[in-house]
Write a protein that holds these residues in place. Structure first.
Motif, PDB file in Angstrom:
ATOM      1  N   SER A  61       0.790  -1.115   0.047  1.00  0.00           N
ATOM      2  CA  SER A  61      -0.150  -0.045   0.019  1.00  0.00           C
ATOM      3  C   SER A  61       0.808   1.365  -0.029  1.00  0.00           C
ATOM      4  O   SER A  61       0.678   2.154  -0.763  1.00  0.00           O
ATOM      5  CB  SER A  61      -0.909   0.116   1.359  1.00  0.00           C
ATOM      6  OG  SER A  61      -0.096  -0.031   2.474  1.00  0.00           O
ATOM      7  N   ILE A  64       2.532   1.556  -3.431  1.00  0.00           N
ATOM      8  CA  ILE A  64       1.683   2.065  -4.603  1.00  0.00           C
ATOM      9  C   ILE A  64       1.457   3.537  -4.533  1.00  0.00           C
ATOM     10  O   ILE A  64       1.657   4.374  -5.410  1.00  0.00           O
ATOM     11  CB  ILE A  64       0.561   1.208  -4.646  1.00  0.00           C
ATOM     12  CG1 ILE A  64       0.827  -0.290  -5.010  1.00  0.00           C
ATOM     13  CG2 ILE A  64      -0.705   1.668  -5.605  1.00  0.00           C
ATOM     14  CD1 ILE A  64       1.507  -0.658  -6.237  1.00  0.00           C
ATOM     15  N   ARG A  97       0.896  -2.655  -9.320  1.00  0.00           N
ATOM     16  CA  ARG A  97      -0.154  -1.433  -9.462  1.00  0.00           C
ATOM     17  C   ARG A  97      -1.424  -1.857  -8.796  1.00  0.00           C
ATOM     18  O   ARG A  97      -1.834  -2.998  -8.530  1.00  0.00           O
ATOM     19  CB  ARG A  97      -0.435  -1.361 -11.100  1.00  0.00           C
ATOM     20  CG  ARG A  97       0.666  -0.919 -11.790  1.00  0.00           C
ATOM     21  CD  ARG A  97      -0.046  -0.678 -13.393  1.00  0.00           C
ATOM     22  NE  ARG A  97       0.232  -2.005 -14.037  1.00  0.00           N
ATOM     23  CZ  ARG A  97       1.082  -2.272 -14.658  1.00  0.00           C
ATOM     24  NH1 ARG A  97       2.437  -1.747 -14.663  1.00  0.00           N
ATOM     25  NH2 ARG A  97       0.942  -3.194 -15.333  1.00  0.00           N
ATOM     26  N   ASP A  98      -2.126  -0.629  -8.421  1.00  0.00           N
ATOM     27  CA  ASP A  98      -3.331  -0.846  -7.689  1.00  0.00           C
ATOM     28  C   ASP A  98      -4.320  -1.152  -9.054  1.00  0.00           C
ATOM     29  O   ASP A  98      -4.050  -0.920 -10.045  1.00  0.00           O
ATOM     30  CB  ASP A  98      -3.745   0.527  -6.986  1.00  0.00           C
ATOM     31  CG  ASP A  98      -3.784   1.707  -7.636  1.00  0.00           C
ATOM     32  OD1 ASP A  98      -3.994   1.722  -8.921  1.00  0.00           O
ATOM     33  OD2 ASP A  98      -3.640   2.902  -7.185  1.00  0.00           O
TER      34      ASP A  98
END
Length: 135
Positions: A61, A64, A97-98
């Motif tokens: 988290s 990103i 990547r998110d």
């Protein structure tokens, strides 16, 4: 280098940059860190600001979020974290990547492939075949 963690990160950045130069973009390079307006660790990964991480504890988290901020600073549409996989080579690392970023990337690829098919079907077909064979 006195800081072993920094040395590990620098080694990962150098190894990944060499890999990208060989397999993707010969002009890829490591960036100088510029503080609050950082643009990612490596430039030359097409359309991306790449934030490289080689840490024992992986915190996706935060990686990103940092990559997405740096993409804005770099003027790139996509941010990604490139995470070293422990005890493995460069090609075995992870590009992360998110979901929102990945969907935007997939939409762009779909739209560009549709446009290429419309404009130059034979060129699209040859490229499609080349990339399928490389997989």
């Amino acid at each position: 280098m006195a800081n072993p963690a920094k040395a590990k990160g620098t080694a990962w950045e150098s190894a990944w940059t060499a890999y990208i130069r060989e397999h993707h973009n010969p002009s890829a390079h490591r960036n100088v860190q510029i503080g609050a307006k950082d643009i990612g660790d490596v430039s030359g990964y097409y359309l991306h600001a790449a934030e490289l991480k080689a840490e024992k504890t992986i915190t996706l988290s935060s990686y990103i979020a940092q990559a997405n901020r740096e993409a804005v600073h770099a003027g790139q549409p996509f941010g990604c974290a490139v995470v070293k996989r422990r005890m493995k080579g460069t090609a075995d690392g992870y590009v992360v990547r998110d979901v929102a970023t990945d969907v935007r990337l997939m939409n762009r690829m779909r739209d560009m492939e549709d446009a290429l098919q419309d404009a130059a079907f034979d060129r699209w077909y040859a490229l499609d075949k080349q990339h399928r064979e490389a997989a």
